[in-house]
Design a protein around this motif. Structure first.
Motif, PDB file in Angstrom:
ATOM      1  N   TYR A  33       0.679  -1.242   0.111  1.00 36.33           N
ATOM      2  CA  TYR A  33       0.012  -0.061  -0.034  1.00 36.33           C
ATOM      3  C   TYR A  33       0.663   1.284  -0.151  1.00 36.33           C
ATOM      4  O   TYR A  33       2.134   1.204   0.146  1.00 36.33           O
ATOM      5  CB  TYR A  33      -0.986  -0.083   1.203  1.00 36.33           C
ATOM      6  N   VAL A  35       0.140   5.567   1.215  1.00 36.29           N
ATOM      7  CA  VAL A  35      -0.463   6.459   1.555  1.00 36.29           C
ATOM      8  C   VAL A  35       0.094   7.994   1.132  1.00 36.29           C
ATOM      9  O   VAL A  35       1.048   8.139   1.463  1.00 36.29           O
ATOM     10  CB  VAL A  35      -0.644   6.752   3.327  1.00 36.29           C
ATOM     11  N   ARG A 140       8.741  -7.294  14.514  1.00 38.11           N
ATOM     12  CA  ARG A 140       8.344  -7.395  13.136  1.00 38.11           C
ATOM     13  C   ARG A 140       9.108  -8.066  12.373  1.00 38.11           C
ATOM     14  O   ARG A 140      10.194  -8.784  13.035  1.00 38.11           O
ATOM     15  CB  ARG A 140       8.261  -5.828  12.567  1.00 38.11           C
ATOM     16  N   GLY A 181       8.989   4.322  14.244  1.00 33.97           N
ATOM     17  CA  GLY A 181       7.804   4.341  14.918  1.00 33.97           C
ATOM     18  C   GLY A 181       6.738   3.215  14.369  1.00 33.97           C
ATOM     19  O   GLY A 181       7.398   2.777  13.342  1.00 33.97           O
ATOM     20  N   SER A 183       4.119   4.095  12.578  1.00 31.69           N
ATOM     21  CA  SER A 183       3.838   4.618  11.474  1.00 31.69           C
ATOM     22  C   SER A 183       4.746   5.840  10.999  1.00 31.69           C
ATOM     23  O   SER A 183       4.023   6.802  10.151  1.00 31.69           O
ATOM     24  CB  SER A 183       2.331   4.760  11.188  1.00 31.69           C
ATOM     25  N   LEU A 205      11.060   1.434   7.353  1.00 30.77           N
ATOM     26  CA  LEU A 205      10.392   1.763   6.065  1.00 30.77           C
ATOM     27  C   LEU A 205      11.134   3.277   5.484  1.00 30.77           C
ATOM     28  O   LEU A 205      11.317   3.905   6.507  1.00 30.77           O
ATOM     29  CB  LEU A 205       8.751   2.188   6.103  1.00 30.77           C
ATOM     30  N   GLY A 207      10.890   6.217   4.576  1.00 33.87           N
ATOM     31  CA  GLY A 207       9.629   7.307   4.483  1.00 33.87           C
ATOM     32  C   GLY A 207      10.092   8.356   3.442  1.00 33.87           C
ATOM     33  O   GLY A 207      10.994   8.694   3.355  1.00 33.87           O
ATOM     34  N   THR A 209       8.718  11.150   3.746  1.00 33.90           N
ATOM     35  CA  THR A 209       8.844  12.379   4.463  1.00 33.90           C
ATOM     36  C   THR A 209      10.188  12.434   4.859  1.00 33.90           C
ATOM     37  O   THR A 209      10.926  13.488   4.866  1.00 33.90           O
ATOM     38  CB  THR A 209       7.835  12.391   5.425  1.00 33.90           C
ATOM     39  N   SER A 244       6.089  11.499   9.236  1.00 31.37           N
ATOM     40  CA  SER A 244       5.604  10.681   8.230  1.00 31.37           C
ATOM     41  C   SER A 244       4.623  11.768   7.476  1.00 31.37           C
ATOM     42  O   SER A 244       4.422  12.872   7.763  1.00 31.37           O
ATOM     43  CB  SER A 244       4.401   9.611   9.118  1.00 31.37           C
ATOM     44  N   THR A 246       1.478  11.692   7.383  1.00 20.77           N
ATOM     45  CA  THR A 246       0.186  12.134   8.031  1.00 20.77           C
ATOM     46  C   THR A 246       0.505  13.055   9.205  1.00 20.77           C
ATOM     47  O   THR A 246      -0.145  13.923   9.503  1.00 20.77           O
ATOM     48  CB  THR A 246      -0.664  11.149   8.449  1.00 20.77           C
TER      49      THR A 246
HETATM   50  N1  PDD Z   1       2.772   5.461   7.311  1.00 22.39           N
HETATM   51  N2  PDD Z   1       7.443   3.887   9.004  1.00 22.39           N
HETATM   52  C1  PDD Z   1       6.321   3.256   9.058  1.00 22.39           C
HETATM   53  C2  PDD Z   1       6.300   1.828   9.477  1.00 22.39           C
HETATM   54  C3  PDD Z   1       5.043   3.788   8.367  1.00 22.39           C
HETATM   55  O1  PDD Z   1       4.082   3.113   8.152  1.00 22.39           O
HETATM   56  C4  PDD Z   1       5.247   5.017   7.569  1.00 22.39           C
HETATM   57  C5  PDD Z   1       4.193   5.534   6.992  1.00 22.39           C
HETATM   58  C6  PDD Z   1       6.370   5.656   7.895  1.00 22.39           C
HETATM   59  C7  PDD Z   1       6.537   7.083   7.198  1.00 22.39           C
HETATM   60  O2  PDD Z   1       6.553   6.807   5.788  1.00 22.39           O
HETATM   61  P1  PDD Z   1       6.067   8.361   4.896  1.00 22.39           P
HETATM   62  O3  PDD Z   1       7.030   9.617   5.367  1.00 22.39           O
HETATM   63  O4  PDD Z   1       6.213   7.664   3.427  1.00 22.39           O
HETATM   64  O5  PDD Z   1       4.502   8.360   5.255  1.00 22.39           O
HETATM   65  C8  PDD Z   1       7.647   5.117   8.502  1.00 22.39           C
HETATM   66  C9  PDD Z   1       1.650   5.377   6.583  1.00 22.39           C
HETATM   67  C10 PDD Z   1       1.220   7.131   6.692  1.00 22.39           C
HETATM   68  C11 PDD Z   1       0.497   4.785   7.228  1.00 22.39           C
HETATM   69  O6  PDD Z   1       0.942   3.516   7.214  1.00 22.39           O
HETATM   70  O7  PDD Z   1      -0.717   5.458   7.541  1.00 22.39           O
END
Ligand code: PDD
Length: 283
Positions: A33, A35, A140, A181, A183, A205, A207, A209, A244, A246
């Protein structure tokens, strides 16, 4: 305006949107997925999100259900049909529906789902006052670089954070080092003023951001290094923050109930947030 979802080739009312009960995303978390934020009607960092989606699909050997140009059209149409000016687009691609068997099915067709909804930006008090995190063991798998839909440890971790009155849980590997974290990505600024975030290995991940903030750090000439840091180091840091799609960038002022530095958001976090918001509104 009633919500509309894109499901496997059709735009359908959100309430009636459904996938097959033998969809492998449902049975095996066999899918990926993304976001993507929508700010002022445009998609923030669309290209790197789509590049990461392509990478995640490649790692799981799922055939993209459509080309990138078509996917961009579907995203825009879903945004339009839902009247989203500020919010998020959610894309999910699973390996498709097939009789349950662990190995890849021969005939399944990947299923793309796209939803979009309006969201409010993070409450300004979070950036002003800072947020708290707790630390938890990272339970994980070893391919957290793939944005896969299997998020059970993340779900349990976020719930632990909420029950502890914290915004986020920082996951910690067996060596006592913070991975990320549930997310969000994790950062500190050391006493020497160096910005530190874990290198984008298989434990986190990468990110989008995170990448945007790293680009800002490079272009502004701040000292930084991509390496793992321990919880003890984070506790004695000058500043800490998370990033992130959001949350944008939020200063972390408490870790496991203990204040980071003087317990107030640090100056560099504030500068980086401002620069990131400029980037996001222009990108
Ligand atoms: N989460 N680490 C994890 C485990 C994440 O799920 C996310 C993003 C990030 C930050 O990635 P990014 O900057 O690309 O949003 C880091 C998304 C927003 C979610 O699952 O809702």
């Amino acid at each position: 305006m009633s919500r509309i979802a894109y499901v496997a080739g059709r735009y359908v009312p959100h309430l009636q949107a459904a996938v097959h009960i033998e969809d492998r995303g449902y049975q095996f978390s066999d899918g990926v997925y993304e976001v993507v934020a929508v700010k002022g009607g445009h998609l923030v960092d669309e290209e790197p999100h789509l590049a990461r989606l392509a990478r995640s699909l490649g790692e799981l050997r799922i055939t993209p259900p459509m080309g990138e140009a078509a996917l961009k059209i579907v995203m825009r149409e879903t945004i339009r049909r839902n009247g989203v000016d500020n919010g998020i687009v959610y894309l999910q691609i699973t390996r498709g529906a097939a009789p349950r068997d662990h190995g890849f099915p021969k005939a399944a067709k990947p299923v793309l789902v796209v939803t979009a909804r309006r969201t409010r930006p993070p409450n300004p008090s979070l950036a002003r006052d800072g947020i708290s995190v707790i630390t938890i063991p990272d339970i994980r798998w070893q391919r957290c670089d793939i944005k896969a839909v299997g998020l059970l440890p993340n779900v349990l971790g976020k719930q632990r954070a909420r029950e502890a009155g914290a915004y986020e849980a920082w996951q910690v590997d067996r060596e006592g080092r913070v991975t990320e974290g549930t997310s969000t990505n994790a950062w500190i600024v050391t006493a020497a003023g160096e910005v530190v975030t874990r290198a984008a290995d298989h434990a986190i991940l990468n990110g989008i951001t995170r990448c945007a903030v790293l680009a800002i750090i490079r272009s502004e000439g701040y000292e930084f290094v991509e390496r793992a840091f321990t919880v003890a180091e984070a506790r004695s840091a000058r500043e800490a923050f998370l990033t992130s799609t959001t949350s944008n960038l939020l200063p972390v002022v408490r870790i496991d109930g203990e204040p980071v530095a003087d317990g107030k958001p640090g100056p560099l976090s504030g500068k980086l947030l401002a620069a990131y918001l400029t980037h996001a509104s222009a990108a």
